[in-house]
Design a protein around this motif. Structure first.
Motif: not given
Length: 393
Positions: A334-341, A351-356
Motif C-alpha cells: 500500500v505504501s507504493s500506491l501511496q507514494a505514487a499518489l 495509508l488509510d485514505e489510500t486503502q479506501c
C-alpha cells in the motif's frame, strides 16, 4: 390584412382542417405579429366572436391579447394571456373526437407558452421557477387530453402528439431542476404503442433528455444508449446540436472506459475533454485537478462538473496499474500506491485514505483482488487484475 380578413383566414383553416396553417396564424413567431390592424380592443373581440366559433374564438382573443402585452413590454400579462390561449386549445382538443388535425396548433401554442414563460421568469425577483412550473401544469392539460385519446384510429389519434409535449415538459423540468417529474412522462412514452411512430427529430430530443437524466441517476449504460442514438441520428449539419449531445455523451463514454479521439473533440470544439482524457490515461491526478480548475466554468454551465469529477476514479485505476507493472508482483505494498499518489500531486494522502481508494476500485470491479490489512498489501488476481474498463460495461 385587417381583423375581418384575419378571422376569415382562421375560420377557413379550421373548416378545412388545415392545422399547419392555423398554427402559423396563431404563432407568436409569425409575421402577422407586426400587423397593427390586429390590435385588440372590445370592438375587435366582438368581431372575433361573430366570425369564429367557440372555443377557437377564445384562442384567437387570448393570442391577440398576448401580442398586445408583448408589444407593451408587459411580460407577465403576456404570459397570463398565452396560458389562457393554451387552456382554450385544450378545450378545442377535447371537443374534437377521433381527429387530430389541430395538433400543429397545439405544438405552436405550447411552444410559445414555454418561451413566454422563460421571458417572464427573467422578470421575477422571487420564487425562481414558479412561472415555468405553472406553465408546465398548463402543458400537462394538453398532454392528458392526448394520452387519453383511445378511441381514434392509428392515423387520427391525438396520442401522436404526446412526444412533442413531453419534450416541452422536459425542457421546463430541466431548467427548474425538477427531474423527478420526468419519470411518469418517460413511462408514458416507453409504454406507448406509438413509440416508433414519432418523428425522428422528436425522438432525438426525447432520447437526449432521457439520456441526460440517466446520466444524473448514474445509469451510465442507459445514458450511453440514449445519447448515442441522439448523436448518431442527429443531422450531420446540425453541428450545434451534435456538440450539445457530446457534452454529455463524452463523460458517459469515459466513465464506461471509451476514450474519445482528439479529432472528434476538435471537430465539435470540445478540446476541454481532450486534456482530461490525456490526464486520465496517464493517471496524472495533479493534471486532472488542473484541468478541472481551468475549465470549471464550462463544466458547471453544462451541469456536468460532478459527473466529470467521477472520472477521477479512472485515473486512480490507471495510476495503480502502472505501479503494479513497475512492482511486477501480485502483492503490491500500500505504501507504493501511496507514494505514487504523492508523486502525482496528492501530497497529504495517508495509508488509510489510500486503502479506501483501493477498496472503492475493487468494489467497482476496476481492480480484481483484496486488501491484506495485516500486511498492508493489495493482493491482486493473477489473471487480468486490471480488467479493461470497456469490459465492465
Amino acid at each position: 390584412m385587417n381583423i375581418i380578413g384575419f378571422c376569415q383566414s382562421i375560420e377557413k383553416a379550421a373548416h378545412e382542417r388545415r392545422g399547419s396553417i392555423l398554427a402559423r396564424l396563431l404563432s407568436l413567431r409569425d409575421d402577422h405579429i407586426y400587423n397593427r390592424n390586429l390590435t385588440i380592443n372590445s370592438n375587435v373581440e366582438n368581431v372575433i366572436d361573430d366570425n369564429i366559433s367557440n372555443p377557437l374564438n377564445e384562442v384567437v382573443i387570448s393570442h391577440l391579447r398576448c401580442l398586445k402585452s408583448l408589444n407593451d413590454k408587459k411580460i407577465m400579462d403576456a404570459y397570463n394571456h398565452q396560458s389562457a390561449c393554451t387552456t382554450s386549445v385544450t378545450k378545442l382538443l377535447q371537443l374534437q373526437k377521433e381527429e387530430n388535425w389541430s395538433l400543429p396548433l397545439m405544438y405552436t401554442v405550447c411552444l410559445d407558452l414555454r418561451l413566454v414563460a422563460q421571458q417572464a421568469e427573467k422578470c421575477m425577483s422571487q420564487n425562481p421557477g414558479s412561472i415555468l412550473e405553472k406553465a408546465a401544469e398548463c402543458l400537462m392539460g394538453c398532454f392528458r387530453v392526448c394520452a387519453a385519446d383511445n378511441r381514434a384510429s392509428d392515423v387520427d389519434t391525438k396520442r401522436l402528439g404526446m412526444l412533442n409535449l413531453v419534450n416541452q415538459l422536459f425542457k421546463v423540468y430541466f431548467s427548474i431542476n425538477k427531474l423527478h417529474l420526468c419519470k411518469p412522462l418517460i413511462r408514458a412514452i416507453e409504454s406507448s404503442a406509438f413509440k416508433d411512430h414519432f418523428s425522428i427529430s422528436q425522438q432525438i430530443t426525447y432520447r437526449y433528455f432521457v439520456g441526460r437524466k440517466a446520466m444524473f441517476d448514474s445509469d451510465y449504460k442507459s445514458a450511453d444508449e440514449y445519447l448515442t442514438f441522439a448523436f448518431e441520428n442527429c443531422h450531420r449539419r446540425s453541428i450545434k446540436n451534435k456538440r450539445l449531445i457530446l457534452i454529455y455523451l463524452v463523460p458517459v463514454k469515459m466513465l464506461l472506459g471509451f476514450m474519445p479521439s482528439r479529432k472528434v473533440l476538435q471537430k465539435y470544439d470540445l478540446l476541454q475533454f481532450w486534456e482530461l482524457v490525456e490526464a486520465v490515461k496517464q493517471g496524472n491526478l495533479k493534471q486532472i485537478d488542473t484541468v478541472m480548475d481551468k475549465h470549471q466554468s464550462f463544466f458547471i454551465r453544462a451541469g456536468i462538473y460532478l459527473i466529470v469529477e467521477k472520472i477521477k476514479i479512472l485515473a486512480y485505476r490507471n495510476l495503480f496499474r502502472k505501479v503494479y507493472l513497475i512492482e511486477n508482483t501480485h502483492q503490491i505494498p500500500v505504501s507504493s500506491l501511496q507514494a505514487a499518489l504523492k508523486f502525482t500531486g496528492q501530497g497529504d494522502v495517508g495509508l488509510d485514505e489510500t486503502q479506501c481508494i483501493v477498496a472503492n476500485l475493487i468494489y467497482d470491479g476496476k481492480i480484481k483482488g483484496y486488501i491484506s490489512f495485516q500486511h498492508r498489501k493489495v493482493v491482486v488476481s493473477k489473471q487480468n487484475p486490471f480488467p479493461s474498463l470497456s469490459s465492465l460495461c
